[in-house]
Design a protein around this motif. Sequence first.
Motif, short mmCIF file in Angstrom:
data_model
loop_
_atom_site.label_atom_id
_atom_site.label_comp_id
_atom_site.label_asym_id
_atom_site.label_seq_id
_atom_site.Cartn_x
_atom_site.Cartn_y
_atom_site.Cartn_z
N GLU A 351 0.83 -1.20 0.00
CA GLU A 351 0.00 0.00 0.00
C GLU A 351 0.88 1.26 0.00
N THR A 352 1.93 1.23 0.84
CA THR A 352 2.85 2.37 0.91
C THR A 352 3.50 2.62 -0.45
N GLY A 357 3.78 5.94 -5.36
CA GLY A 357 3.88 5.85 -6.82
C GLY A 357 4.96 4.88 -7.28
N ILE A 358 5.20 3.84 -6.48
CA ILE A 358 6.21 2.85 -6.84
C ILE A 358 5.51 1.60 -7.34
N ILE A 370 10.62 -3.22 0.53
CA ILE A 370 11.37 -2.20 1.27
C ILE A 370 12.51 -1.66 0.42
N ASP A 371 13.18 -2.58 -0.28
CA ASP A 371 14.28 -2.17 -1.14
C ASP A 371 13.80 -1.23 -2.24
N GLU A 372 12.58 -1.48 -2.75
CA GLU A 372 12.02 -0.61 -3.79
C GLU A 372 11.81 0.80 -3.26
N LYS A 377 13.30 6.44 -3.02
CA LYS A 377 13.17 7.66 -2.21
C LYS A 377 14.43 8.06 -1.45
N VAL A 378 15.31 7.11 -1.18
CA VAL A 378 16.44 7.43 -0.29
C VAL A 378 17.76 7.54 -1.03
#
Length: 573
Positions: A351-352, A357-358, A370-372, A377-378
């Motif tokens: 959901e996040t 928008g990933i 999480i890696d995506e 973003k990071v």
Amino acid sequence: MSIALSEQEILRRESLQQLRNLGINPYPAEAFDVTAWAKDITENFEANPDTYKHVTLAGRIMTRRIMGSASFAELQDSTGRIQIYLKRDDICPDEDKTLYNTVFKKLLDIGDYIGIKGYVFLTQTGEISVHVQQLFVLSKSLKPLPVVKRDEDGNIHDGFTDPEQRYRQRYVDLTVNPDFKQIFINRSKVISSMRDYFNSEGWMEVETPILQPVHGGAAARPFATHHNTLDMPLFLRIANELYLKRLIVAGFDGVYEFGKMFRNEGMDRTHNPEFTSVEIYVAYKDYIWMMEMVEKCLEHVTRAIHGIPVVQYGANEINFAGPYVKLSMYDSILKYTGIDVSEMDEAGLRETCADLGIETNESMGKGKLIDEIFGAKVEANLIQPTYITDYPIEMTPLAKKHRSKEGLVERFELFVNGKEIANAYSELNDPIDQRERFEDQLLLAGRGDDEAMAMDDDFLRALEYGMPPTSGLGIGIDRLVMMMTNQSTIQEVLFFPQMRPEKKSKIATLDDFVNIGVPPEWVPVLNKMGFNTVEELKAANPNKVFNDLGGMRKKMKLNIDMPVKEVVMTWFE
RNA sequence: GAUUCCGUAGCUCAGCUGGUAGAGCAUAACACUUUUAAUGUUGGGGUCCUGGGUUCGAAUCCCAGCGGGAUCACCA
């Protein structure tokens, strides 16, 4: 590209023959003992003029300025260029002026290797030059080099800049663009300074198999090959991690290996199918110790190249002196998105991703999601060296579970300028845990993740005998070199980047044409007319070929007998 | 893999709405004993990436292919 030799190539071949006719071997076998180099002379002559009264240099002729019975030329050796001055009556003290008038002025060309003996002096315009007293031909160049001109201000004119030609013909690139040599000199320094550092710590350089029956240690598609005698499939290694750990099991305290890895994946400006990595494993250490080691090592490397721990990369000044910023994976996502993902399950993460928008797909597990988020973003924010630590266990099947945090492993990656440079773990040495992790990977593979890691039974057997607690590290050398030399593409730090094969026209041999009745002296003419194979010739109109032969004979002022028309017609039978 | 740009002399590049292929450097010849992006005069050098198509005529327009660059996607 014409198949036939260009005008300039033909002239150089004629010069080669004329040198031989004069009794000069254009490719002498004897050693030529060089005693001086361009860079040393230009830097030190004025301070110590007396030490340059008898010098012997060798290199390529790069420019020539001929003025009657005196000439200037530039000689390029491995260290740079120096002007040389030739005077007819100095190199030809006797009546016979052939060496100057014919050999130097007519038969030598840009690109030829020559040797000279003489003395260093200052010209009237103040340029340090070598006054040549003896001249030797060392190697004749048959293809003209691109001529790159530089004006007084160092501006380059007519540069040899086409990337395709530069990469395909690196020998030409580095000859006419010697500035690029510094990248490769620095590449060598990156590796040697790192090796020096590891050796000074007492760790041992080792070599492990490149041909592996099981491609383990990373997630990537391999190159497959086959061993004939054993009649078995083999893979070019995608990583050497599992072999190096076997050596820790064997009782070495520290082992490292620099070597090529091979991944059968896409190519772009940061990926080449074969690339160089260094991996190091040290027993009785953990990933916290490794962070400090990496800081010391990279500072050492940066100083070896730049003298200071700071390197300019694009618009950024990057400081490799430690300690580096440390951020956990979850904290880094919190910092750059404001979202705490540490407690989320797979559905929440999905959901996040959607909110951010990933794009995701069904094969992605928790770790991959999480890696995506991290990648999107990071990553790009991490300019100065930054450790990202404590990865979700799902992404990292070879790292030890975190000593205190559930669901995480003891792993860090070093990011510099938004790119991953290094990857390290407290290595997983619990054989039962390791077997379960491999089994989880098999499940991921079942879900469609074609990069999931394969089971390696022999490696598990080694772990069952017992591996001491160990920390391991991998560094991508090519990307580190890019960083150290301020290059944005991997091709610029590889001597021979992978390229598609050059198109090669089929060329018939001289004999092929002679066999159908063409006189040998006419074969080059046919080639010049565009007939490179017998088939091409036979497909042409015989009458037109006959007429064109006459035309070519006139145009090229050939002094060879015209074949009669009946003979020409037989070529087409 | 997608998008886009590019491919003309040994090298760097021009080449207009389609009409006999150009320049600089390199090269050849001549001149010139301190030049330096040497200079002056004269000359030679081309499968316009390949193959189709349109046209009286294609380097130029169209299609396909090959090769390369850039951007994006993929990528421990």
